[in-house]
Design a protein around this motif. Structure first.
Motif, PDB file in Angstrom:
ATOM      1  N   LEU A 162      -2.108  61.585 105.263  1.00  0.00           N
ATOM      2  CA  LEU A 162      -3.156  61.284 106.232  1.00  0.00           C
ATOM      3  C   LEU A 162      -3.502  59.800 106.248  1.00  0.00           C
ATOM      4  CD1 LEU A 162      -5.536  64.338 105.661  1.00  0.00           C
ATOM      5  CD2 LEU A 162      -4.027  63.927 107.607  1.00  0.00           C
ATOM      6  N   ILE A 179      -0.903  58.061 108.503  1.00  0.00           N
ATOM      7  CA  ILE A 179      -0.928  58.291 109.953  1.00  0.00           C
ATOM      8  C   ILE A 179      -2.270  57.945 110.586  1.00  0.00           C
ATOM      9  CG2 ILE A 179       0.830  60.083 109.825  1.00  0.00           C
ATOM     10  CD1 ILE A 179      -1.270  62.179 110.162  1.00  0.00           C
ATOM     11  N   HIS A 180      -3.322  57.802 109.770  1.00  0.00           N
ATOM     12  CA  HIS A 180      -4.646  57.481 110.312  1.00  0.00           C
ATOM     13  C   HIS A 180      -5.042  56.026 110.087  1.00  0.00           C
ATOM     14  CE1 HIS A 180      -6.101  61.533 111.403  1.00  0.00           C
ATOM     15  NE2 HIS A 180      -5.384  61.952 110.383  1.00  0.00           N
ATOM     16  N   VAL A 198       1.618  66.811 117.613  1.00  0.00           N
ATOM     17  CA  VAL A 198       0.732  65.766 117.103  1.00  0.00           C
ATOM     18  C   VAL A 198      -0.429  66.400 116.349  1.00  0.00           C
ATOM     19  CG1 VAL A 198      -0.866  63.920 117.741  1.00  0.00           C
ATOM     20  CG2 VAL A 198       1.332  64.106 118.897  1.00  0.00           C
ATOM     21  N   ASN A 220     -12.847  57.242 110.669  1.00  0.00           N
ATOM     22  CA  ASN A 220     -12.126  58.450 110.275  1.00  0.00           C
ATOM     23  C   ASN A 220     -11.339  58.218 108.984  1.00  0.00           C
ATOM     24  OD1 ASN A 220     -11.194  61.239 111.024  1.00  0.00           O
ATOM     25  ND2 ASN A 220      -9.221  60.213 111.006  1.00  0.00           N
ATOM     26  N   GLU A 257      -4.176  60.908 119.817  1.00  0.00           N
ATOM     27  CA  GLU A 257      -4.361  61.048 118.371  1.00  0.00           C
ATOM     28  C   GLU A 257      -5.800  60.725 117.989  1.00  0.00           C
ATOM     29  OE1 GLU A 257      -1.468  58.714 116.303  1.00  0.00           O
ATOM     30  OE2 GLU A 257       0.227  59.707 117.248  1.00  0.00           O
ATOM     31  N   GLN A 294      -8.690  63.066 116.218  1.00  0.00           N
ATOM     32  CA  GLN A 294      -9.499  62.642 115.071  1.00  0.00           C
ATOM     33  C   GLN A 294     -10.971  62.953 115.313  1.00  0.00           C
ATOM     34  OE1 GLN A 294      -8.908  58.506 114.205  1.00  0.00           O
ATOM     35  NE2 GLN A 294      -6.702  58.698 113.944  1.00  0.00           N
ATOM     36  N   GLU A 323       0.743  67.546 113.005  1.00  0.00           N
ATOM     37  CA  GLU A 323       0.980  66.397 112.129  1.00  0.00           C
ATOM     38  C   GLU A 323      -0.334  65.907 111.519  1.00  0.00           C
ATOM     39  OE1 GLU A 323       2.930  61.893 112.282  1.00  0.00           O
ATOM     40  OE2 GLU A 323       2.358  62.914 114.138  1.00  0.00           O
ATOM     41  N   TYR A 324      -1.394  65.919 112.325  1.00  0.00           N
ATOM     42  CA  TYR A 324      -2.676  65.402 111.875  1.00  0.00           C
ATOM     43  C   TYR A 324      -3.434  66.366 110.982  1.00  0.00           C
ATOM     44  CZ  TYR A 324      -3.175  60.912 114.151  1.00  0.00           C
ATOM     45  OH  TYR A 324      -3.045  59.588 114.472  1.00  0.00           O
ATOM     46  N   THR A 325      -3.272  67.657 111.223  1.00  0.00           N
ATOM     47  CA  THR A 325      -4.112  68.637 110.536  1.00  0.00           C
ATOM     48  C   THR A 325      -3.370  69.514 109.537  1.00  0.00           C
ATOM     49  OG1 THR A 325      -3.769  70.363 112.209  1.00  0.00           O
ATOM     50  CG2 THR A 325      -5.555  68.789 112.598  1.00  0.00           C
ATOM     51  N   ALA A 347     -11.046  54.810 114.427  1.00  0.00           N
ATOM     52  CA  ALA A 347     -10.023  55.112 113.424  1.00  0.00           C
ATOM     53  C   ALA A 347     -10.480  54.662 112.039  1.00  0.00           C
ATOM     54  CB  ALA A 347      -8.716  54.426 113.794  1.00  0.00           C
TER      55      ALA A 347
END
Length: 233
Positions: free
Chosen positions: A195, A198-199, A130, A218, A93, A97, A133-135, A215
């Motif tokens: 976001l 999850i970030h 994944v 980000n 993950e 990022q 989920e992130y993007t 992290a």
């Protein structure tokens, strides 16, 4: 000294070989297009400053610039040894990022993500899940020549677009939040809440100082993008 010994020496002298290995892999991602811009260098310097490994960033960048594949393999093996199971997924993950921090996913970055997934025994399906989920978008096929432009969602753009393309501040913020131009404030807020959850940097604390700092950077980028869009809506 042969190249194969350079990174071994750095690891021996490091107070935290795992942290040094993480920093090298992040440098590999940032330099995968053979161009390290000012924001990427600042990010890597921040991560290095937060590290307790005692390793300097410059020698690691030199190894990547010289295409020292031995160093990458050795760093990968250190990471594989320490990051198994849930930690492996968290590291992947974090790599995602770093790869999409500028709003693009280039061919070299796509290949690195797939390499890391294979290294950490994460299936292609899990990697794709994944990534989505992130993007908010599916992982492009790495044979598709158009996915460097995929992130801008502008059909009029050239399919040969690269990271050097200058997005407007609004387009950059939209890209960071994974929303399309013209998105409503409801969609923007919804994307930000998703976001931010999850970030969150605390989620990566088990991976060490380097991962947590990456992290944190980000997370701040996501907040800045959201704040910009709210202010200028």
């Amino acid at each position: 000294m042969p190249q194969s010994a350079d990174f071994q020496k750095i690891l021996r002298e490091s107070k935290n070989p795992l942290g040094t290995s993480v920093l090298l892999i992040l440098s590999w991602i940032a330099l995968s297009d053979e161009n390290l811009d000012k924001s990427e260098l600042e990010q890597l310097n921040q991560i290095a400053a937060a590290s307790k490994s005692g390793s300097s960033l410059e020698p690691l960048l030199d190894l990547i610039k010289s295409r020292n594949t031995y160093a990458i393999r050795l760093a990968s093996q250190v990471i594989k040894q320490h990051f198994t199971g849930e930690k492996g997924k968290l590291f992947l993950e974090m790599a995602i990022q770093m790869s999409i921090a500028d709003g693009y996913l280039l061919p070299s970055e796509n290949h690195i993500l797939r390499f890391l997934a294979d290294l950490l025994q994460i299936s292609k399906l899990s990697l794709s899940e994944v990534f989505t989920e992130y993007t908010g978008r599916p992982l492009p096929d790495y044979s598709d020549p158009s996915y460097a432009t995929y992130w801008t969602s502008r059909s009029s753009e050239s399919k040969n677009q690269s990271k050097s393309h200058n997005l407007s501040k609004e387009d950059e913020a939209m890209s960071i939040l994974g929303v399309r131009k013209g998105a409503s404030m409801y969609e923007i807020k919804k994307a930000y809440r998703r976001l931010a959850q999850i970030h969150h940097p605390d989620k990566f604390s088990t991976l060490g100082d380097e991962a947590k700092e990456a992290a944190k950077i980000n997370f701040q980028r996501i907040k800045d993008a959201y704040d910009y869009l709210v202010a200028y809506a």
